[in-house]
Write a protein that holds these residues in place. Structure first.
Motif, short mmCIF file in Angstrom:
data_model
loop_
_atom_site.label_atom_id
_atom_site.label_comp_id
_atom_site.label_asym_id
_atom_site.label_seq_id
_atom_site.Cartn_x
_atom_site.Cartn_y
_atom_site.Cartn_z
N ASP A 4 -9.47 0.97 1.51
CA ASP A 4 -9.04 1.19 0.13
C ASP A 4 -8.44 2.59 -0.01
N ARG A 5 -7.42 2.67 -0.85
CA ARG A 5 -6.78 3.96 -1.15
C ARG A 5 -7.76 4.89 -1.86
N LYS A 64 0.74 5.57 4.10
CA LYS A 64 0.79 7.02 4.26
C LYS A 64 -0.10 7.44 5.45
N ASP A 65 -1.38 7.09 5.36
CA ASP A 65 -2.31 7.47 6.44
C ASP A 65 -2.18 6.53 7.64
N SER A 87 -4.86 5.66 2.56
CA SER A 87 -3.69 5.12 1.91
C SER A 87 -2.82 4.40 2.93
N ASP A 103 -5.36 7.59 -11.30
CA ASP A 103 -3.90 7.61 -11.54
C ASP A 103 -3.56 7.76 -13.03
N ASN A 134 -10.55 5.92 0.88
CA ASN A 134 -9.74 7.14 0.87
C ASN A 134 -8.62 7.08 1.90
N THR A 177 -4.31 -6.40 -2.27
CA THR A 177 -3.96 -5.19 -3.03
C THR A 177 -3.80 -5.45 -4.52
#
Ligand code: NAP
Length: 440
Positions: free
Chosen positions: A34-35, A80-81, A77, A131, A75, A98
Protein backbone atom coordinates in the motif's frame (compact mmCIF):
# COMPACT_ATOMS: atom_id res chain seq x y z
CA UNK A 1 5.86 -21.84 -3.63
CA UNK A 2 3.51 -19.28 -5.21
CA UNK A 3 4.33 -15.61 -4.72
CA UNK A 4 1.44 -13.16 -4.93
CA UNK A 5 1.61 -9.37 -4.68
CA UNK A 6 -1.61 -7.43 -4.12
CA UNK A 7 -1.44 -3.67 -4.66
CA UNK A 8 -3.94 -1.98 -2.37
CA UNK A 9 -5.00 -2.93 1.16
CA UNK A 10 -8.68 -2.04 0.98
CA UNK A 11 -11.54 -4.54 0.97
CA UNK A 12 -10.74 -5.92 -2.50
CA UNK A 13 -7.10 -6.44 -1.53
CA UNK A 14 -7.83 -8.16 1.76
CA UNK A 15 -10.57 -10.41 0.41
CA UNK A 16 -8.20 -11.46 -2.39
CA UNK A 17 -5.48 -12.17 0.17
CA UNK A 18 -7.89 -14.19 2.27
CA UNK A 19 -9.00 -16.25 -0.74
CA UNK A 20 -5.38 -16.83 -1.89
CA UNK A 21 -4.42 -17.89 1.63
CA UNK A 22 -7.33 -20.33 1.75
CA UNK A 23 -6.48 -21.80 -1.67
CA UNK A 24 -2.67 -22.00 -1.37
CA UNK A 25 -2.32 -22.49 2.40
CA UNK A 26 1.34 -22.78 3.33
CA UNK A 27 2.23 -23.10 -0.34
CA UNK A 28 1.64 -19.36 -0.94
CA UNK A 29 3.23 -16.11 0.21
CA UNK A 30 1.10 -13.02 -0.18
CA UNK A 31 2.33 -9.43 0.08
CA UNK A 32 -0.23 -6.64 0.34
CA UNK A 33 1.46 -3.44 -0.79
CA UNK A 34 0.00 0.00 0.00
CA UNK A 35 1.08 3.55 -0.75
CA UNK A 36 -0.10 4.58 2.74
CA UNK A 37 1.63 3.53 5.97
CA UNK A 38 -1.82 2.46 7.23
CA UNK A 39 -3.96 -0.37 5.87
CA UNK A 40 -7.62 -0.86 4.90
CA UNK A 41 -8.06 1.74 2.13
CA UNK A 42 -11.70 2.64 1.72
CA UNK A 43 -12.62 1.21 5.12
CA UNK A 44 -10.45 3.84 6.76
CA UNK A 45 -10.87 6.79 4.42
CA UNK A 46 -14.04 6.10 2.39
CA UNK A 47 -16.64 4.65 4.75
CA UNK A 48 -18.31 7.49 6.64
CA UNK A 49 -16.88 8.16 10.13
CA UNK A 50 -20.36 7.80 11.67
CA UNK A 51 -20.74 4.31 10.16
CA UNK A 52 -18.50 2.50 12.64
CA UNK A 53 -20.31 -0.83 12.32
CA UNK A 54 -19.25 -1.01 8.65
CA UNK A 55 -15.65 -0.20 9.59
CA UNK A 56 -15.64 -3.15 12.02
CA UNK A 57 -14.94 -5.44 9.05
CA UNK A 58 -11.28 -4.39 9.35
CA UNK A 59 -11.04 -6.82 12.30
CA UNK A 60 -11.52 -9.64 9.80
CA UNK A 61 -8.75 -8.22 7.61
CA UNK A 62 -6.54 -7.97 10.67
CA UNK A 63 -6.92 -11.69 11.23
CA UNK A 64 -5.73 -12.27 7.65
CA UNK A 65 -2.81 -9.89 8.06
CA UNK A 66 -1.55 -11.58 11.18
CA UNK A 67 -0.80 -14.91 9.54
CA UNK A 68 2.66 -16.01 8.38
CA UNK A 69 1.53 -16.32 4.80
CA UNK A 70 0.16 -12.77 4.42
CA UNK A 71 2.24 -9.63 4.91
CA UNK A 72 1.38 -5.91 4.84
CA UNK A 73 4.02 -3.83 3.06
CA UNK A 74 2.99 -0.23 3.68
CA UNK A 75 4.45 3.12 2.63
CA UNK A 76 5.45 1.74 -0.77
CA UNK A 77 4.38 3.69 -3.80
CA UNK A 78 3.99 1.46 -6.85
CA UNK A 79 5.23 3.44 -9.83
CA UNK A 80 7.76 5.32 -7.69
CA UNK A 81 9.42 2.94 -5.22
CA UNK A 82 8.84 -0.13 -7.39
CA UNK A 83 7.35 -0.50 -10.87
CA UNK A 84 4.59 -2.83 -12.01
CA UNK A 85 7.08 -4.50 -14.38
CA UNK A 86 9.43 -5.17 -11.45
CA UNK A 87 6.59 -6.63 -9.39
CA UNK A 88 5.57 -8.88 -12.30
CA UNK A 89 9.16 -10.11 -12.57
CA UNK A 90 9.32 -10.82 -8.80
CA UNK A 91 5.91 -12.45 -8.22
CA UNK A 92 3.89 -15.18 -9.95
CA UNK A 93 0.82 -12.94 -9.83
CA UNK A 94 0.36 -9.21 -9.24
CA UNK A 95 -3.19 -8.10 -8.42
CA UNK A 96 -4.16 -4.45 -8.74
CA UNK A 97 -6.67 -3.79 -5.96
CA UNK A 98 -6.16 -0.05 -6.20
CA UNK A 99 -9.84 0.87 -6.08
CA UNK A 100 -11.17 4.00 -7.78
CA UNK A 101 -9.84 6.88 -5.70
CA UNK A 102 -10.30 9.66 -8.29
CA UNK A 103 -13.45 11.68 -8.91
CA UNK A 104 -15.10 11.32 -12.28
CA UNK A 105 -14.86 14.79 -13.80
CA UNK A 106 -18.06 16.82 -13.72
CA UNK A 107 -17.15 18.40 -17.05
CA UNK A 108 -19.38 21.48 -16.91
CA UNK A 109 -18.38 25.16 -17.07
CA UNK A 110 -17.34 26.46 -13.65
CA UNK A 111 -16.47 23.01 -12.26
CA UNK A 112 -12.99 24.32 -11.44
CA UNK A 113 -14.20 27.32 -9.40
CA UNK A 114 -13.12 27.48 -5.76
CA UNK A 115 -15.93 26.06 -3.66
CA UNK A 116 -16.47 23.10 -6.01
CA UNK A 117 -15.02 19.80 -4.80
CA UNK A 118 -15.37 16.16 -5.74
CA UNK A 119 -16.54 13.56 -3.27
CA UNK A 120 -13.14 11.78 -3.23
CA UNK A 121 -11.63 15.00 -1.91
CA UNK A 122 -14.49 15.92 0.43
CA UNK A 123 -14.88 12.40 1.87
CA UNK A 124 -11.08 12.12 2.11
CA UNK A 125 -11.05 15.42 4.02
CA UNK A 126 -13.53 14.44 6.72
CA UNK A 127 -11.96 10.98 6.94
CA UNK A 128 -8.41 12.31 7.32
CA UNK A 129 -6.87 11.02 4.09
CA UNK A 130 -3.40 12.64 3.95
CA UNK A 131 -3.98 13.70 0.31
CA UNK A 132 -7.01 15.82 1.29
CA UNK A 133 -6.39 16.85 4.91
CA UNK A 134 -5.71 20.43 3.76
CA UNK A 135 -8.77 20.73 1.49
CA UNK A 136 -10.44 23.34 3.67
CA UNK A 137 -13.85 23.18 1.92
CA UNK A 138 -15.91 26.36 1.90
CA UNK A 139 -18.43 26.16 4.72
CA UNK A 140 -18.87 29.93 5.10
CA UNK A 141 -22.12 30.22 3.09
CA UNK A 142 -25.60 28.97 3.94
CA UNK A 143 -26.24 26.92 0.78
CA UNK A 144 -24.65 23.74 -0.51
CA UNK A 145 -25.46 21.63 -3.55
CA UNK A 146 -24.59 17.94 -3.56
CA UNK A 147 -24.65 16.48 -7.09
CA UNK A 148 -25.72 12.84 -7.45
CA UNK A 149 -28.31 10.51 -5.98
CA UNK A 150 -26.07 7.70 -4.72
CA UNK A 151 -24.94 6.62 -1.26
CA UNK A 152 -21.93 8.91 -1.37
CA UNK A 153 -24.20 11.92 -1.95
CA UNK A 154 -26.18 10.75 1.10
CA UNK A 155 -23.03 10.47 3.19
CA UNK A 156 -21.96 13.98 2.21
CA UNK A 157 -25.37 15.54 2.87
CA UNK A 158 -25.63 13.80 6.25
CA UNK A 159 -22.14 14.85 7.36
CA UNK A 160 -22.89 18.47 6.35
CA UNK A 161 -26.18 18.36 8.26
CA UNK A 162 -25.09 16.82 11.56
CA UNK A 163 -24.60 18.66 14.83
CA UNK A 164 -21.25 18.27 16.65
CA UNK A 165 -23.02 16.04 19.19
CA UNK A 166 -24.12 13.67 16.43
CA UNK A 167 -20.47 12.89 15.69
CA UNK A 168 -20.00 11.41 19.17
CA UNK A 169 -18.63 7.88 18.83
CA UNK A 170 -17.45 8.51 15.26
CA UNK A 171 -13.85 8.78 14.07
CA UNK A 172 -14.33 12.01 12.15
CA UNK A 173 -10.96 13.78 12.26
CA UNK A 174 -10.36 16.89 14.38
CA UNK A 175 -9.93 19.34 11.47
CA UNK A 176 -13.30 18.32 9.97
CA UNK A 177 -15.08 18.13 13.34
CA UNK A 178 -13.96 21.67 14.14
CA UNK A 179 -14.69 23.11 10.68
CA UNK A 180 -18.16 21.52 10.56
CA UNK A 181 -18.96 22.85 14.04
CA UNK A 182 -18.39 26.38 12.61
CA UNK A 183 -20.18 25.63 9.33
CA UNK A 184 -22.93 28.07 8.34
CA UNK A 185 -24.54 25.70 5.84
CA UNK A 186 -28.27 25.41 6.47
CA UNK A 187 -29.72 24.46 3.07
CA UNK A 188 -28.48 21.38 1.25
CA UNK A 189 -29.87 20.45 -2.15
CA UNK A 190 -29.37 16.93 -3.50
CA UNK A 191 -29.46 17.10 -7.29
CA UNK A 192 -30.65 14.00 -9.12
CA UNK A 193 -30.61 14.09 -12.90
CA UNK A 194 -33.27 11.38 -12.93
CA UNK A 195 -36.26 10.61 -10.69
CA UNK A 196 -37.15 8.86 -7.42
CA UNK A 197 -37.33 5.45 -9.11
CA UNK A 198 -33.77 5.84 -10.39
CA UNK A 199 -31.99 6.75 -7.13
CA UNK A 200 -28.90 4.71 -6.24
CA UNK A 201 -29.46 5.10 -2.47
CA UNK A 202 -29.93 2.05 -0.26
CA UNK A 203 -32.77 2.03 2.31
CA UNK A 204 -30.67 1.78 5.48
CA UNK A 205 -28.58 4.80 4.48
CA UNK A 206 -31.57 6.79 3.19
CA UNK A 207 -33.52 6.10 6.39
CA UNK A 208 -30.82 7.89 8.41
CA UNK A 209 -31.85 11.21 6.85
CA UNK A 210 -35.15 10.93 8.70
CA UNK A 211 -33.45 10.65 12.09
CA UNK A 212 -31.17 13.67 12.15
CA UNK A 213 -31.29 16.08 15.09
CA UNK A 214 -31.52 19.42 13.38
CA UNK A 215 -32.03 18.48 9.72
CA UNK A 216 -34.83 16.94 7.75
CA UNK A 217 -35.36 15.83 4.14
CA UNK A 218 -37.88 17.63 1.91
CA UNK A 219 -39.38 16.11 -1.21
CA UNK A 220 -41.91 17.58 -3.60
CA UNK A 221 -44.73 14.97 -3.66
CA UNK A 222 -45.45 15.80 -7.30
CA UNK A 223 -42.02 14.38 -8.24
CA UNK A 224 -43.08 10.91 -7.08
CA UNK A 225 -44.33 8.49 -9.74
CA UNK A 226 -47.70 6.75 -9.24
CA UNK A 227 -47.44 4.40 -6.29
CA UNK A 228 -48.63 1.46 -8.39
CA UNK A 229 -45.44 1.68 -10.45
CA UNK A 230 -43.36 0.84 -7.35
CA UNK A 231 -44.40 -2.81 -7.75
CA UNK A 232 -42.05 -3.06 -10.74
CA UNK A 233 -39.01 -2.11 -8.66
CA UNK A 234 -36.71 -4.68 -7.08
CA UNK A 235 -37.42 -4.96 -3.32
CA UNK A 236 -34.49 -2.88 -2.02
CA UNK A 237 -35.26 -0.07 -4.44
CA UNK A 238 -38.95 -0.25 -3.55
CA UNK A 239 -38.02 0.19 0.11
CA UNK A 240 -35.93 3.27 -0.73
CA UNK A 241 -38.78 4.76 -2.75
CA UNK A 242 -41.18 4.07 0.13
CA UNK A 243 -38.88 6.10 2.36
CA UNK A 244 -38.98 8.95 -0.15
CA UNK A 245 -42.79 8.75 -0.03
CA UNK A 246 -42.71 8.89 3.77
CA UNK A 247 -40.42 11.93 3.69
CA UNK A 248 -42.72 13.64 1.17
CA UNK A 249 -45.84 12.88 3.22
CA UNK A 250 -44.36 14.02 6.56
CA UNK A 251 -42.35 17.18 6.00
CA UNK A 252 -40.65 18.37 9.18
CA UNK A 253 -39.66 21.93 9.94
CA UNK A 254 -36.00 21.82 10.94
CA UNK A 255 -33.30 24.49 10.92
CA UNK A 256 -31.29 22.55 8.32
CA UNK A 257 -33.07 21.42 5.16
CA UNK A 258 -32.07 18.66 2.77
CA UNK A 259 -34.03 19.19 -0.44
CA UNK A 260 -34.27 16.43 -3.03
CA UNK A 261 -34.35 18.10 -6.42
CA UNK A 262 -35.20 15.41 -8.96
CA UNK A 263 -35.09 15.66 -12.78
CA UNK A 264 -32.39 18.27 -12.27
CA UNK A 265 -29.17 18.23 -14.30
CA UNK A 266 -26.35 20.65 -13.41
CA UNK A 267 -25.17 22.43 -16.55
CA UNK A 268 -22.89 25.16 -15.15
CA UNK A 269 -21.51 26.56 -11.92
CA UNK A 270 -21.28 30.34 -11.75
CA UNK A 271 -19.77 32.90 -9.43
CA UNK A 272 -17.30 35.76 -9.14
CA UNK A 273 -14.04 34.00 -8.28
CA UNK A 274 -15.95 31.44 -6.18
CA UNK A 275 -18.99 29.21 -6.65
CA UNK A 276 -22.19 31.14 -5.96
CA UNK A 277 -24.86 29.17 -7.82
CA UNK A 278 -25.47 26.03 -9.83
CA UNK A 279 -27.36 26.41 -13.08
CA UNK A 280 -29.68 23.46 -13.51
CA UNK A 281 -31.64 22.17 -16.48
CA UNK A 282 -34.91 20.38 -15.83
CA UNK A 283 -34.89 16.91 -17.38
CA UNK A 284 -37.43 14.36 -18.55
CA UNK A 285 -36.88 10.63 -18.90
CA UNK A 286 -37.28 8.65 -22.10
CA UNK A 287 -38.81 5.15 -22.17
CA UNK A 288 -35.35 3.65 -21.45
CA UNK A 289 -35.13 5.75 -18.26
CA UNK A 290 -32.41 8.06 -19.66
CA UNK A 291 -32.52 11.74 -18.79
CA UNK A 292 -32.76 14.50 -21.41
CA UNK A 293 -32.71 18.25 -20.94
CA UNK A 294 -36.03 20.02 -21.47
CA UNK A 295 -34.58 23.48 -22.10
CA UNK A 296 -35.98 24.84 -18.81
CA UNK A 297 -33.22 26.34 -16.65
CA UNK A 298 -33.04 27.72 -13.12
CA UNK A 299 -30.33 28.49 -10.56
CA UNK A 300 -29.71 27.23 -7.03
CA UNK A 301 -27.50 29.24 -4.68
CA UNK A 302 -24.44 27.35 -3.51
CA UNK A 303 -21.11 28.43 -2.09
CA UNK A 304 -20.18 24.77 -1.68
CA UNK A 305 -20.76 22.25 -4.46
CA UNK A 306 -19.82 18.62 -3.87
CA UNK A 307 -19.90 16.43 -6.94
CA UNK A 308 -20.76 12.81 -5.98
CA UNK A 309 -21.11 11.31 -9.43
CA UNK A 310 -18.84 8.30 -9.12
CA UNK A 311 -15.15 7.50 -9.18
CA UNK A 312 -12.46 6.22 -11.49
CA UNK A 313 -9.27 4.19 -11.22
CA UNK A 314 -6.06 6.11 -11.93
CA UNK A 315 -4.25 5.19 -15.13
CA UNK A 316 -0.94 3.34 -14.70
CA UNK A 317 1.55 3.56 -17.58
CA UNK A 318 1.67 0.32 -19.53
CA UNK A 319 -1.50 -1.13 -17.97
CA UNK A 320 -4.43 -1.40 -20.43
CA UNK A 321 -7.29 0.88 -19.43
CA UNK A 322 -10.96 1.33 -20.39
CA UNK A 323 -11.27 5.10 -20.57
CA UNK A 324 -15.05 5.29 -20.91
CA UNK A 325 -15.54 3.22 -17.77
CA UNK A 326 -12.65 4.50 -15.67
CA UNK A 327 -11.20 1.06 -14.86
CA UNK A 328 -8.48 -1.29 -16.04
CA UNK A 329 -9.22 -3.23 -19.22
CA UNK A 330 -9.34 -6.89 -18.31
CA UNK A 331 -10.87 -10.22 -19.21
CA UNK A 332 -12.80 -10.71 -15.97
CA UNK A 333 -9.77 -9.67 -13.96
CA UNK A 334 -6.96 -10.96 -16.19
CA UNK A 335 -5.15 -7.91 -17.58
CA UNK A 336 -1.88 -9.32 -18.97
CA UNK A 337 0.09 -12.50 -18.17
CA UNK A 338 0.87 -12.29 -14.43
CA UNK A 339 -1.18 -9.11 -13.95
CA UNK A 340 -4.73 -9.05 -12.58
CA UNK A 341 -7.25 -6.58 -11.19
CA UNK A 342 -10.01 -6.95 -8.63
CA UNK A 343 -12.72 -4.87 -6.91
CA UNK A 344 -13.46 -1.36 -8.18
CA UNK A 345 -10.26 -1.43 -10.29
CA UNK A 346 -11.82 -4.34 -12.20
CA UNK A 347 -15.54 -3.67 -12.26
CA UNK A 348 -15.82 0.08 -11.62
CA UNK A 349 -17.13 1.78 -8.47
CA UNK A 350 -20.23 -0.27 -7.75
CA UNK A 351 -21.46 -2.56 -5.03
CA UNK A 352 -20.93 -2.78 -1.31
CA UNK A 353 -17.86 -3.82 0.63
CA UNK A 354 -19.20 -7.37 0.71
CA UNK A 355 -19.29 -7.49 -3.12
CA UNK A 356 -15.50 -7.67 -2.98
CA UNK A 357 -15.57 -11.04 -1.25
CA UNK A 358 -16.77 -13.10 -4.24
CA UNK A 359 -14.66 -10.85 -6.45
CA UNK A 360 -11.55 -11.73 -4.43
CA UNK A 361 -12.37 -15.43 -4.55
CA UNK A 362 -12.92 -15.30 -8.31
CA UNK A 363 -9.54 -13.71 -8.96
CA UNK A 364 -7.76 -16.07 -6.56
CA UNK A 365 -9.24 -19.06 -8.42
CA UNK A 366 -8.06 -17.63 -11.76
CA UNK A 367 -4.58 -17.11 -10.33
CA UNK A 368 -4.54 -20.70 -9.07
CA UNK A 369 -5.49 -21.95 -12.55
CA UNK A 370 -2.83 -19.79 -14.21
CA UNK A 371 0.23 -20.22 -12.00
CA UNK A 372 0.05 -23.86 -10.93
CA UNK A 373 2.86 -24.55 -8.48
CA UNK A 374 4.58 -21.22 -9.17
CA UNK A 375 7.64 -20.48 -11.31
CA UNK A 376 10.36 -20.14 -8.67
CA UNK A 377 10.16 -16.37 -8.72
CA UNK A 378 12.07 -14.38 -6.06
CA UNK A 379 8.89 -13.13 -4.29
CA UNK A 380 9.23 -11.47 -0.87
CA UNK A 381 13.03 -11.63 -0.47
CA UNK A 382 13.35 -10.16 -3.97
CA UNK A 383 11.11 -7.20 -3.12
CA UNK A 384 12.88 -6.63 0.19
CA UNK A 385 16.28 -6.60 -1.54
CA UNK A 386 15.06 -4.12 -4.14
CA UNK A 387 13.49 -1.79 -1.56
CA UNK A 388 16.58 -2.09 0.64
CA UNK A 389 18.82 -1.02 -2.27
CA UNK A 390 16.57 1.99 -2.80
CA UNK A 391 16.56 2.93 0.88
CA UNK A 392 12.78 2.66 1.13
CA UNK A 393 11.38 2.19 4.65
CA UNK A 394 8.59 -0.36 4.79
CA UNK A 395 5.76 -0.17 7.32
CA UNK A 396 4.77 -3.67 8.43
CA UNK A 397 1.51 -4.71 10.03
CA UNK A 398 3.24 -4.69 13.45
CA UNK A 399 4.34 -1.09 12.75
CA UNK A 400 0.75 -0.26 11.85
CA UNK A 401 -0.32 -1.68 15.20
CA UNK A 402 1.90 0.96 16.86
CA UNK A 403 0.17 3.67 14.80
CA UNK A 404 -3.19 2.16 15.66
CA UNK A 405 -2.40 2.13 19.40
CA UNK A 406 -1.41 5.81 19.30
CA UNK A 407 -4.53 6.77 17.38
CA UNK A 408 -6.68 4.92 19.90
CA UNK A 409 -4.84 6.57 22.80
CA UNK A 410 -5.45 10.04 21.28
CA UNK A 411 -9.20 9.50 20.81
CA UNK A 412 -11.81 11.76 22.37
CA UNK A 413 -13.82 10.04 25.11
CA UNK A 414 -16.25 7.62 23.43
CA UNK A 415 -14.56 7.86 20.03
CA UNK A 416 -12.71 4.88 18.55
CA UNK A 417 -9.61 6.82 17.47
CA UNK A 418 -8.17 10.17 16.49
CA UNK A 419 -6.48 9.50 13.16
CA UNK A 420 -3.15 10.85 12.06
CA UNK A 421 -3.74 12.77 8.85
CA UNK A 422 -0.14 13.26 7.82
CA UNK A 423 2.08 10.49 6.44
CA UNK A 424 5.13 11.67 8.41
CA UNK A 425 3.17 11.56 11.68
CA UNK A 426 2.04 8.04 10.84
CA UNK A 427 5.60 6.92 10.14
CA UNK A 428 6.77 8.57 13.36
CA UNK A 429 4.05 6.80 15.36
CA UNK A 430 5.14 3.55 13.76
CA UNK A 431 8.54 4.14 15.36
CA UNK A 432 10.21 4.37 11.95
CA UNK A 433 11.37 7.99 11.91
CA UNK A 434 14.86 8.54 13.19
CA UNK A 435 17.15 11.48 14.00
CA UNK A 436 16.04 15.06 13.48
CA UNK A 437 12.72 14.17 11.81
CA UNK A 438 11.65 12.09 14.83
CA UNK A 439 12.57 14.85 17.28
CA UNK A 440 10.56 17.55 15.48
P1 NAP B 1 -23.36 5.75 -7.59
O1 NAP B 1 -24.12 4.85 -6.69
O2 NAP B 1 -22.99 5.24 -8.94
O3 NAP B 1 -24.19 7.11 -7.74
C1 NAP B 1 -23.76 8.12 -8.61
C2 NAP B 1 -24.86 9.12 -8.80
O4 NAP B 1 -24.35 10.19 -9.59
C3 NAP B 1 -26.08 8.58 -9.54
O5 NAP B 1 -27.24 9.11 -8.96
C4 NAP B 1 -25.87 9.12 -10.97
O6 NAP B 1 -27.06 9.32 -11.68
C5 NAP B 1 -25.24 10.45 -10.66
N1 NAP B 1 -24.49 10.99 -11.79
C6 NAP B 1 -23.54 10.37 -12.53
N2 NAP B 1 -23.05 11.22 -13.46
C7 NAP B 1 -23.72 12.38 -13.30
C8 NAP B 1 -23.66 13.63 -13.96
N3 NAP B 1 -22.81 13.84 -14.95
N4 NAP B 1 -24.48 14.63 -13.54
C9 NAP B 1 -25.34 14.41 -12.53
N5 NAP B 1 -25.46 13.25 -11.87
C10 NAP B 1 -24.63 12.24 -12.24
O7 NAP B 1 -21.97 6.19 -6.95
P2 NAP B 1 -21.55 6.62 -5.47
O8 NAP B 1 -22.63 7.30 -4.74
O9 NAP B 1 -20.25 7.29 -5.68
O10 NAP B 1 -21.30 5.23 -4.75
C11 NAP B 1 -20.29 4.32 -5.23
C12 NAP B 1 -20.54 2.94 -4.65
O11 NAP B 1 -20.25 2.93 -3.25
C13 NAP B 1 -22.00 2.49 -4.77
O12 NAP B 1 -22.04 1.13 -5.04
C14 NAP B 1 -22.55 2.79 -3.40
O13 NAP B 1 -23.68 2.04 -3.04
C15 NAP B 1 -21.35 2.45 -2.53
N6 NAP B 1 -21.46 3.13 -1.22
C16 NAP B 1 -22.10 2.47 -0.23
C17 NAP B 1 -22.26 3.09 0.99
C18 NAP B 1 -22.97 2.35 2.09
O14 NAP B 1 -23.40 1.23 1.89
N7 NAP B 1 -23.15 2.93 3.25
C19 NAP B 1 -21.80 4.39 1.21
C20 NAP B 1 -21.16 5.04 0.17
C21 NAP B 1 -20.99 4.40 -1.06
P3 NAP B 1 -27.54 8.30 -12.82
O15 NAP B 1 -28.14 7.14 -12.08
O16 NAP B 1 -28.50 9.09 -13.60
O17 NAP B 1 -26.30 7.90 -13.58
Amino acid sequence: MRHIAIVGSGPAGYYTAEACRNIFGDGGRIDIIDRMPVPFGLIRTGVAPDHQSIKAVSKRYEAVALTDTVRFVGNISVGKDVSIAELVSLYDAVVLATGAPQDRPLGIPGADLPGVVGSAAFVGWYNGHPDYARLNPSLHGTDAVVIGNGNVALDVARILAKTPEEFAGSDIVAHAREALAQSRIRHITLLGRRGPHQIAMTPKELGELGRLERAGPRIDPTDLPDEGADALLEPGQRKSVMLLREFAANPVARPVTIDFDFYAMPVAIEGEGHAQRVVVERTALDEMGRSHGTGEHYAINASLVVSCIGYQTPVIDGVPYEHGRGRFASDEGRILPGLYCVGWARRGPTGTIGTNKPDGLMIAEKIAQDIGEGADKPGRPGLDALLGQRGVDVITFRDWQNIDAEEVARALPGAPREKFTDVEDMVRAAGKLTGQAAAE
